[in-house]
Design a protein around this motif. Structure first.
Motif, PDB file in Angstrom:
ATOM      1  N   GLY A  45     -41.796  -1.532-102.452  1.00 58.91           N
ATOM      2  CA  GLY A  45     -41.334  -1.966-101.137  1.00 58.91           C
ATOM      3  C   GLY A  45     -42.010  -3.206-100.579  1.00 58.91           C
ATOM      4  O   GLY A  45     -41.491  -3.834 -99.665  1.00 58.91           O
ATOM      5  N   ASP A  46     -43.158  -3.593-101.131  1.00 59.59           N
ATOM      6  CA  ASP A  46     -43.880  -4.734-100.554  1.00 59.59           C
ATOM      7  C   ASP A  46     -43.320  -6.062-101.047  1.00 59.59           C
ATOM      8  O   ASP A  46     -43.761  -7.120-100.626  1.00 59.59           O
ATOM      9  CB  ASP A  46     -45.381  -4.643-100.857  1.00 59.59           C
ATOM     10  CG  ASP A  46     -45.681  -4.554-102.346  1.00 59.59           C
ATOM     11  OD1 ASP A  46     -44.728  -4.636-103.141  1.00 59.59           O
ATOM     12  OD2 ASP A  46     -46.866  -4.406-102.702  1.00 59.59           O
ATOM     13  N   HIS A  47     -42.342  -6.009-101.953  1.00 59.35           N
ATOM     14  CA  HIS A  47     -41.778  -7.249-102.482  1.00 59.35           C
ATOM     15  C   HIS A  47     -40.323  -7.429-102.047  1.00 59.35           C
ATOM     16  O   HIS A  47     -39.634  -8.309-102.532  1.00 59.35           O
ATOM     17  CB  HIS A  47     -41.872  -7.243-104.012  1.00 59.35           C
ATOM     18  CG  HIS A  47     -41.284  -5.995-104.615  1.00 59.35           C
ATOM     19  ND1 HIS A  47     -42.033  -5.098-105.332  1.00 59.35           N
ATOM     20  CD2 HIS A  47     -40.039  -5.476-104.583  1.00 59.35           C
ATOM     21  CE1 HIS A  47     -41.257  -4.092-105.732  1.00 59.35           C
ATOM     22  NE2 HIS A  47     -40.056  -4.306-105.282  1.00 59.35           N
ATOM     23  N   GLY A  48     -39.849  -6.583-101.159  1.00 58.68           N
ATOM     24  CA  GLY A  48     -38.460  -6.658-100.746  1.00 58.68           C
ATOM     25  C   GLY A  48     -37.722  -5.384-101.097  1.00 58.68           C
ATOM     26  O   GLY A  48     -38.312  -4.415-101.561  1.00 58.68           O
ATOM     27  N   ASP A  49     -36.424  -5.385-100.884  1.00 60.64           N
ATOM     28  CA  ASP A  49     -35.637  -4.178-101.073  1.00 60.64           C
ATOM     29  C   ASP A  49     -35.193  -4.025-102.526  1.00 60.64           C
ATOM     30  O   ASP A  49     -35.100  -4.998-103.273  1.00 60.64           O
ATOM     31  CB  ASP A  49     -34.409  -4.208-100.157  1.00 60.64           C
ATOM     32  CG  ASP A  49     -34.804  -4.140 -98.691  1.00 60.64           C
ATOM     33  OD1 ASP A  49     -35.843  -3.537 -98.409  1.00 60.64           O
ATOM     34  OD2 ASP A  49     -34.075  -4.701 -97.858  1.00 60.64           O
ATOM     35  N   GLN A  50     -34.923  -2.783-102.902  1.00 60.89           N
ATOM     36  CA  GLN A  50     -34.466  -2.513-104.258  1.00 60.89           C
ATOM     37  C   GLN A  50     -33.312  -1.523-104.262  1.00 60.89           C
ATOM     38  O   GLN A  50     -33.118  -0.802-105.229  1.00 60.89           O
ATOM     39  CB  GLN A  50     -35.630  -2.011-105.116  1.00 60.89           C
ATOM     40  CG  GLN A  50     -35.433  -2.251-106.616  1.00 60.89           C
ATOM     41  CD  GLN A  50     -36.729  -2.184-107.375  1.00 60.89           C
ATOM     42  OE1 GLN A  50     -37.575  -3.050-107.209  1.00 60.89           O
ATOM     43  NE2 GLN A  50     -36.916  -1.160-108.182  1.00 60.89           N
ATOM     44  N   GLU A  51     -32.577  -1.468-103.175  1.00 59.54           N
ATOM     45  CA  GLU A  51     -31.338  -0.712-103.201  1.00 59.54           C
ATOM     46  C   GLU A  51     -30.301  -1.531-103.983  1.00 59.54           C
ATOM     47  O   GLU A  51     -30.454  -2.750-104.131  1.00 59.54           O
ATOM     48  CB  GLU A  51     -30.830  -0.447-101.784  1.00 59.54           C
ATOM     49  CG  GLU A  51     -31.753   0.433-100.954  1.00 59.54           C
ATOM     50  CD  GLU A  51     -32.985  -0.298-100.455  1.00 59.54           C
ATOM     51  OE1 GLU A  51     -34.075   0.317-100.458  1.00 59.54           O
ATOM     52  OE2 GLU A  51     -32.870  -1.478-100.091  1.00 59.54           O
ATOM     53  N   PRO A  52     -29.239  -0.895-104.467  1.00 56.87           N
ATOM     54  CA  PRO A  52     -28.245  -1.649-105.248  1.00 56.87           C
ATOM     55  C   PRO A  52     -27.704  -2.866-104.507  1.00 56.87           C
ATOM     56  O   PRO A  52     -27.406  -3.891-105.127  1.00 56.87           O
ATOM     57  CB  PRO A  52     -27.142  -0.612-105.493  1.00 56.87           C
ATOM     58  CG  PRO A  52     -27.844   0.706-105.425  1.00 56.87           C
ATOM     59  CD  PRO A  52     -28.938   0.542-104.422  1.00 56.87           C
TER      60      PRO A  52
END
Length: 799
Positions: free
Chosen positions: A544-551
């Motif tokens: 989460g500290d590098h941005g979002d990772q949802e599709p």
């Protein structure tokens, strides 16, 4: 046969000559004149335990790994004494023990050597800690291969590797880095097309050397405890794996939703953020069954509390998520914050439940809440207390699953990243230091968590996931491969790790899709989701500290690929549920490396990438950027390309063209693959039809489908449905026999059978020996037919 040579190596100590033996039931005791005792126990005709002591007597026989509910027994056992050796014979194998030095050789009944000692058992006194460093070395033949050992970030075949087992919080680990989070001291040897297994049941820090230090020597040793290991004879790898899985235990069936897609991040908070994520899944029509709450849901990271600023009414929120098909899973770590106002801490303090240092004070270490004490989960009273703590989370608030993390145990700001060696543990009435308890600490935490979740989720089934585990943890929990990295190399690692865990008894495993540390490109995330949907546990997770990772953090193409493959997973849920059932019933791994699938084919012995998902689907991930195809090995037999339905003959390496929205997937000829309609979550839809994809084969093939109520325990009372389809294909005929077991009546009434690869035009259809009328033009155009689920025999004739 082992030759009698003088044994001198590094000043170690060795057994001297055997002076007597006694037979007691299923065990034979051999005594040497320097006080070594070897206890050989025949548990099954193909399963023998070897246990050594150097002090003239055995300590209490206790193991957390062995499933005590399993029954053992053998058909035949004899012991004979010859001039130079003793011989133990069962109906499967022969074990020869040299009188001069206690070295052992194991043969099949035809006299072929399966495994023989090199130096055999030897030991070194540990003057720093007391006790012994116990060692075992075996001779290894040229061409011998080695597999297993659980969660290792290296190639499938372990030949030439030296590996370490010490549960470690290994953030952003690299390829070949040792040690990692889990400890499974079990390996499979394969030589001359015969497989055997070794399980070294010792919870101290252990090491395995597969011909790394010396070319034809395999060895394993531990920094303390007993030389205590089990030998499994195959000759098939599946026999070894099934027997090991039986010995260390199998889980119960998970609820079907636990096999759906899960979404996680460090961290989803506050409530409106959680709701936005779940709403987006539904809006984009990407199926999802579980949403995870990481440590920020707690009040100051205190376990079993809620941050009321972020989550003012957790019960309402969990209920609302549930109405939309989302099950809430929350994290619980072992560190309990040192805080006199915190009820959990106060209770544990009053009851003396925390781990202590050797000199008496409580073990104290820093983790997320700051300074913490740590429950001693090796104390059954502490486990019972811990289980009771889940009442509010599960029974009152409605949480459906619990995620145990940081339980290696991980401690911050100390060089060794864990407890000091002098910490004391109860070890179920066998008091010991942390050196012995370290590797099973996480498993005992997961065990206590499992019993708590199960108690309060009843009559539903529990769901627990753990980061750290020892052999046998699969009885209580699923797992994932820890804090991986968003890199192509880690995609390769994840593929092998989950295959290896699967043949090491821990089937319910997956990786953090997309990588936990760092940021994946859209292409890497797409390729990872394409692999991850074929893993038993399927979850996207990121730091989460590098941005979002949802599709939807990526472009439209990645969203479409994610939807396509998650849809495929939901279609294949009855297939996945069936292979899970076979895992718990028969010890058959859900993922099969090619060497497991066909050990007789030497071409499979060094393959890493390809695996068989279940029994009939071959998967090969794309592991490089910008790839629109790859070379892969297709095992012997006939296979259909899942995307094109074209047929290929296996037993060779071949180039397979693919697209960005595909990876190579093949289906075994003759297979009948069950499919559900796509649902946004398990149980969303009621449907009247089960789709069966039938892949024609000239010859015979068996397929099975297991179903039940998808949750609850009625399946243990016989309320399940187990279908066996026996397909027989001829040049112009197809016959499918259906046999049914179980008392569960499925909600659907029909099968839609997709006929794939049928080489003839159907002219006659008979169901249970009665001809039926049908629209031949429509059948030829659509290649499917719909039949009542109650049929016994389906017969197609063509021209």
């Amino acid at each position: 046969m082992i030759t009698n040579t003088a044994l001198e190596y590094k000043g170690d100590l060795y057994p001297s000559n055997i002076v007597s033996y006694t037979l007691e039931g299923d065990s034979v005791y051999f005594n040497t004149d320097n006080n070594v005792i070897l206890k050989v126990t025949v548990l099954r005709d193909s399963l023998i335990r070897f246990r050594f002591t150097t002090k003239g007597y055995f300590s209490n026989d206790f193991s957390y790994a062995i499933d005590k509910t399993q029954l053992h027994g053998y058909n035949f056992l004899s012991i004979t004494e010859e001039a130079d050796y003793y011989q133990i014979v069962t109906s499967k194998i022969k074990c020869v023990i040299q009188k001069a030095d206690m070295r052992k050789s194991i043969y099949d009944l035809a006299g072929n050597v399966l495994l023989e000692d090199e130096l055999g058992f030897h030991w070194e006194e540990s003057f720093e800690f007391g006790g012994n460093i116990v060692k075992m070395s075996k001779s290894s033949k040229d061409g011998e291969c080695f597999y297993g050992l659980g969660d290792k970030a290296t190639q499938m075949n372990l030949k030439g590797k030296r590996l370490e087992n010490f549960a470690t919080d290994q953030y952003a680990y690299q390829k070949d880095q040792e040690p990692l989070y889990k400890v499974v001291p079990f390996y499979i040897g394969l030589q001359n097309k015969q497989a055997y297994g070794i399980f070294f049941d010792n919870t101290f820090r252990t090491f395995f050397d597969f011909c790394h230090e010396r070319r034809n020597v395999t060895s394993f040793w531990a920094e303390g405890g007993e030389m205590n290991y089990y030998f499994f004879y195959g000759p098939q790898m599946q026999d070894v794996v099934a027997t090991y899985t039986d010995l260390t235990g199998k889980p119960e069936l998970p609820p079907l939703w636990a096999l759906g897609y899960h979404q996680c991040k460090w961290s989803y908070f506050p409530e409106h953020n959680v709701k936005e994520v779940t709403a987006k899944f539904r809006a984009l029509k990407i199926p999802c069954d579980a949403i995870y709450l990481d440590i920020d849901y707690m009040d100051g990271f205190r376990c079993f509390t809620w941050n009321k600023e972020y989550f003012p009414d957790p019960k309402r929120m969990v209920a609302e998520l549930g109405q939309d098909g989302f099950k809430t899973v929350v994290i619980i770590d072992p560190g309990i914050k040192v805080d006199k106002e915190y009820s959990i801490y106060k209770e544990a303090l009053e009851k003396d439940y925390f781990c202590k240092r050797a000199d008496g004070p409580y073990m104290k270490g820093k983790v997320w809440p700051g300074e913490c004490n740590f429950p001693d989960y090796t104390n059954p009273e502490v486990r019972e207390w811990w289980a009771g703590l889940f009442k509010e989370l599960v029974a009152d608030i409605g949480v459906k699953g619990v995620w145990n993390d940081m339980n290696e145990p991980a401690v911050m700001e100390v060089p060794n990243k864990t407890f000091p060696n002098d910490v004391r543990h109860d070890y179920d009435g066998n008091p010991c230091s942390h050196r012995k308890a370290h590797n099973i600490y996480g498993t005992q935490m997961a065990r206590a968590t499992y019993h708590g979740v199960k108690r309060f989720a009843y009559p539903k089934r529990p769901f627990v996931i753990t980061r750290s585990a020892y052999a046998g943890a699969q009885r209580y929990t699923s797992s994932w491969t820890g804090d991986n990295v968003a890199s192509w190399e880690h995609l390769w690692i994840a593929n092998i790790q989950v295959q290896r865990m699967s043949i090491s008894g821990m089937g319910f495993t997956g990786s953090d899709i997309g990588g936990f540390a760092e940021q994946p490109t859209g292409e890497l995330y797409a390729r990872w989701i394409q692999l991850g949907v074929f893993h038993p546990f399927c979850r996207t997770h990121s730091s989460g500290d590098h941005g979002d990772q949802e599709p939807w953090a990526f472009d439209e193409e990645v969203i479409d690929i994610t939807r396509k493959f998650v849809n495929l997973r939901y279609q294949l849920l009855p297939y996945l549920y069936t292979i899970f059932y076979q895992y718990i019933e028969e010890g058959i791994p859900m993922l099969k490396p090619l060497v497991y699938f066909d050990q007789a084919d030497i071409q499979t012995h060094y393959r890493n990438d390809e695996f068989v998902f279940g029994n009939q689907i071959l998967v090969c991930p794309i592991l490089e950027p910008n790839a629109l195809g790859r070379r892969m090995y297709v095992p012997k037999g006939e296979w259909y390309n899942y995307w094109t339905n074209s047929r290929v003959k296996g037993g060779k390496e071949m180039w397979v063209d693919t697209h960005y929205d595909e990876i190579p997937v093949f289906v075994k000829a003759g297979a009948i693959i069950p499919k559900y309609p796509v649902q946004q979550y398990v149980g969303e839809l009621e449907f009247d039809e089960l789709t069966l994809d039938l892949y024609y084969k000239e010859g015979k093939e068996k397929s099975v489908v297991y179903e039940d109520a998808q949750d609850g325990y009625d399946y243990k009372k016989g309320r399940y449905s187990f279908l066996t389809f026996r397909l027989t294909g001829k040049t112009k005929e197809l016959n499918v026999q259906l046999h049914k077991e179980g008392k569960y009546d499925t909600a659907y009434s029909k099968y839609k059978i997709n006929l794939i690869g049928l080489p003839f035009k159907v002219t006659t259809i008979e169901i249970d020996n009665e001809k039926i009328t049908f629209d031949s033009a429509a059948l030829e155009k659509n290649s499917y037919l719909v039949v009542n689920k109650e049929f016994n025999i389906l017969h197609l004739v063509g021209e």
